[in-house]
Scaffold this motif. Sequence first.
Motif, mmCIF file in Angstrom:
data_model
loop_
_atom_site.group_PDB
_atom_site.id
_atom_site.type_symbol
_atom_site.label_atom_id
_atom_site.label_comp_id
_atom_site.label_asym_id
_atom_site.label_seq_id
_atom_site.Cartn_x
_atom_site.Cartn_y
_atom_site.Cartn_z
ATOM 1 N N GLN A 98 0.836 -1.202 0.000
ATOM 2 C CA GLN A 98 0.000 0.000 0.000
ATOM 3 C C GLN A 98 0.869 1.249 0.000
ATOM 4 O OE1 GLN A 98 -2.299 -1.664 3.526
ATOM 5 N NE2 GLN A 98 -3.924 -0.489 2.521
ATOM 6 N N ASP A 141 2.121 1.608 -3.471
ATOM 7 C CA ASP A 141 1.069 2.134 -4.343
ATOM 8 C C ASP A 141 0.983 3.653 -4.216
ATOM 9 O OD1 ASP A 141 -1.019 1.863 -6.232
ATOM 10 O OD2 ASP A 141 -2.518 1.950 -4.639
ATOM 11 N N LYS A 168 3.876 5.155 -6.017
ATOM 12 C CA LYS A 168 3.682 5.119 -7.471
ATOM 13 C C LYS A 168 2.795 6.272 -7.919
ATOM 14 C CE LYS A 168 2.207 2.273 -11.354
ATOM 15 N NZ LYS A 168 1.627 0.991 -11.817
ATOM 16 N N GLN A 169 1.739 6.539 -7.162
ATOM 17 C CA GLN A 169 0.835 7.645 -7.507
ATOM 18 C C GLN A 169 1.564 8.983 -7.524
ATOM 19 O OE1 GLN A 169 -2.794 7.626 -5.106
ATOM 20 N NE2 GLN A 169 -2.706 5.394 -4.984
ATOM 21 N N SER A 225 8.182 5.658 -6.941
ATOM 22 C CA SER A 225 8.345 4.235 -6.639
ATOM 23 C C SER A 225 9.578 3.605 -7.286
ATOM 24 C CB SER A 225 7.096 3.459 -7.079
ATOM 25 O OG SER A 225 6.903 3.563 -8.479
ATOM 26 N N LEU A 278 4.242 -2.317 -9.333
ATOM 27 C CA LEU A 278 4.003 -1.002 -8.738
ATOM 28 C C LEU A 278 5.210 -0.086 -8.858
ATOM 29 C CD1 LEU A 278 2.024 -2.065 -5.531
ATOM 30 C CD2 LEU A 278 1.142 -0.755 -7.472
#
Length: 225
Positions: free
Chosen positions: A61, A64, A67-68, A72, A93
């Motif tokens: 999580q 994630d 990555k947004q 990442s 990810l």
Amino acid sequence: MKVLVIEDEAELRETLKDSLVKEDYIVETAGDFRSAVDKVSVYDYDCILLDIMLPGGSGLQVLDLLKQEGKSDNVIIISAKDSLDDKLRGLELGADDYLTKPFHIAELNARIKAVLRRKQRDGKNTLAMGNLLLDLNERSLSIAGEPVALNRKEFDILNYFLLNKNRLVSKSALAEHVWGDNTDQADNLDFIYSQIKNLRKKFLTKQADVDFEAVYGIGYKLVEK
């Protein structure tokens, strides 16, 4: 370089921190999901060591979220879960690497340095400064578009300086990077001077607009004229 260690096992977390501090990294730590999210949301890190199993949530999580935010690609997953699914999910990810516990600290250090080298190159396979262009795949140099022959050591030296352009590189650090541990047996580091001298001649011949700036008794900087 700033490293974040996200690991719930306190003893391992402190061991990793101590070893990385000895490598001259700035190290911060997080021991649970919430503190990890707080840190990655506010601060930027050159490398993140990320455990999958965390109190309060999953390391995936956290990944994630990274990555947004486009962060990442500098993450190394460290986990006791040797699950192919977890590994593939982490790489999907955007994680840069995956290391399964238990591991040797030396191996982790090597993985971190590889991540930092890629980050410094910004994903490119060339390094540039002024009218110099070093192709890392072809191990070739061009100056103002003209090819310049380099031997293996000259290439490695220039590669290291381009990764550290405008920074003072000590002769001992350069010797260790290019020649390895064998330099400990050398009576002096005069062989570095001869290699730098040869590179300077090639720069002059091809009218390079960069040069090595000598700092007496310490080392050199690669600077633009």
